[in-house]
Design a protein around this motif. Structure first.
Motif, mmCIF file in Angstrom:
data_model
loop_
_atom_site.group_PDB
_atom_site.id
_atom_site.type_symbol
_atom_site.label_atom_id
_atom_site.label_comp_id
_atom_site.label_asym_id
_atom_site.label_seq_id
_atom_site.Cartn_x
_atom_site.Cartn_y
_atom_site.Cartn_z
ATOM 1 N N ILE A 20 -8.832 32.239 -27.654
ATOM 2 C CA ILE A 20 -9.334 31.475 -26.205
ATOM 3 C C ILE A 20 -10.623 31.200 -26.377
ATOM 4 C CG2 ILE A 20 -9.683 31.788 -23.860
ATOM 5 C CD1 ILE A 20 -7.082 33.791 -23.860
ATOM 6 N N GLY A 24 -11.376 27.017 -26.663
ATOM 7 C CA GLY A 24 -12.196 26.800 -25.345
ATOM 8 C C GLY A 24 -13.767 25.705 -25.831
ATOM 9 N N CYS A 78 -15.107 22.449 -18.766
ATOM 10 C CA CYS A 78 -14.200 23.209 -19.794
ATOM 11 C C CYS A 78 -14.961 24.345 -20.383
ATOM 12 C CB CYS A 78 -13.310 22.451 -20.620
ATOM 13 S SG CYS A 78 -12.165 21.348 -20.018
ATOM 14 N N LEU A 81 -15.620 27.242 -17.964
ATOM 15 C CA LEU A 81 -14.394 27.795 -17.648
ATOM 16 C C LEU A 81 -13.813 28.575 -18.864
ATOM 17 C CD1 LEU A 81 -12.048 25.383 -15.628
ATOM 18 C CD2 LEU A 81 -13.546 27.287 -14.973
ATOM 19 N N THR A 82 -14.135 28.561 -19.978
ATOM 20 C CA THR A 82 -13.882 29.307 -21.099
ATOM 21 C C THR A 82 -14.110 30.738 -20.991
ATOM 22 O OG1 THR A 82 -14.052 27.387 -22.528
ATOM 23 C CG2 THR A 82 -13.977 29.601 -23.458
ATOM 24 N N LEU A 85 -11.942 32.299 -18.262
ATOM 25 C CA LEU A 85 -10.626 32.741 -18.909
ATOM 26 C C LEU A 85 -10.454 33.900 -19.627
ATOM 27 C CD1 LEU A 85 -7.740 31.912 -18.795
ATOM 28 C CD2 LEU A 85 -8.305 30.270 -20.871
ATOM 29 N N ARG A 86 -11.580 34.273 -20.226
ATOM 30 C CA ARG A 86 -11.660 35.559 -21.240
ATOM 31 C C ARG A 86 -11.901 36.417 -20.272
ATOM 32 N NH1 ARG A 86 -13.822 39.988 -22.953
ATOM 33 N NH2 ARG A 86 -14.648 40.072 -24.981
ATOM 34 N N VAL A 88 -10.324 37.057 -17.248
ATOM 35 C CA VAL A 88 -9.239 37.038 -16.861
ATOM 36 C C VAL A 88 -8.247 37.897 -17.972
ATOM 37 C CG1 VAL A 88 -6.945 35.902 -16.081
ATOM 38 C CG2 VAL A 88 -9.223 35.272 -15.236
ATOM 39 N N VAL A 89 -8.005 37.473 -19.082
ATOM 40 C CA VAL A 89 -7.426 38.040 -20.213
ATOM 41 C C VAL A 89 -7.811 39.336 -20.417
ATOM 42 C CG1 VAL A 89 -6.834 37.924 -22.696
ATOM 43 C CG2 VAL A 89 -6.959 35.955 -21.320
#
Length: 125
Positions: A20, A24, A78, A81-82, A85-86, A88-89
């Motif tokens: 990810i 990203g 972007c 947001l990378t 997202l990390r 969240v994962v």
């Protein structure tokens, strides 16, 4: 002690997190690079002096109109947001491991990130 199945699952999640982050950064760099190419070919950002697309609506309409400044901002967006997202994962990974202390800590980190992002948007308006 963890079973080999659990170890494989943890490794798969860690691999996904790394992927990810790589994807990203690559996607962000490609979008920014395209914006720079447009900037060089068009000779400007497509916006007035001291004007930038700072909302999602302005970025999306600028992308549709092929404005270089919008592409550069979309790439930066972007890139921001990378790591979100990390996080969240990571919450998912800690839930799979049943490590609820780290789930709680990571949720707090996500909330802090989101507050920071939304505070930035509110202050700009």
């Amino acid at each position: 002690m963890r079973t080999s199945n659990e170890q494989k699952e943890i490794q798969a999640v860690e691999f996904a997190i790394g992927k990810i982050l790589r994807i990203g950064v690559i996607v962000s760099a490609a979008i920014i690079f395209f914006g720079l190419v447009l900037l060089l070919t068009k000779g400007g950002t497509g916006y007035k002096l001291n004007e930038t697309p700072n909302t999602l609506t302005l970025i999306l309409t600028g992308l549709w109109a092929l404005k270089p400044g919008a592409y550069i901002m979309a790439g930066i967006f972007c890139l921001i947001l990378t790591p979100v997202l990390r996080v969240v994962v990571s919450i998912y990974a800690f839930l799979k491991e049943k490590d609820y202390l780290y789930v709680t800590i990571t949720i707090i980190v996500l909330i802090i990130l989101l507050i920071g992002i939304f505070t930035g948007f509110v202050e700009r308006k």
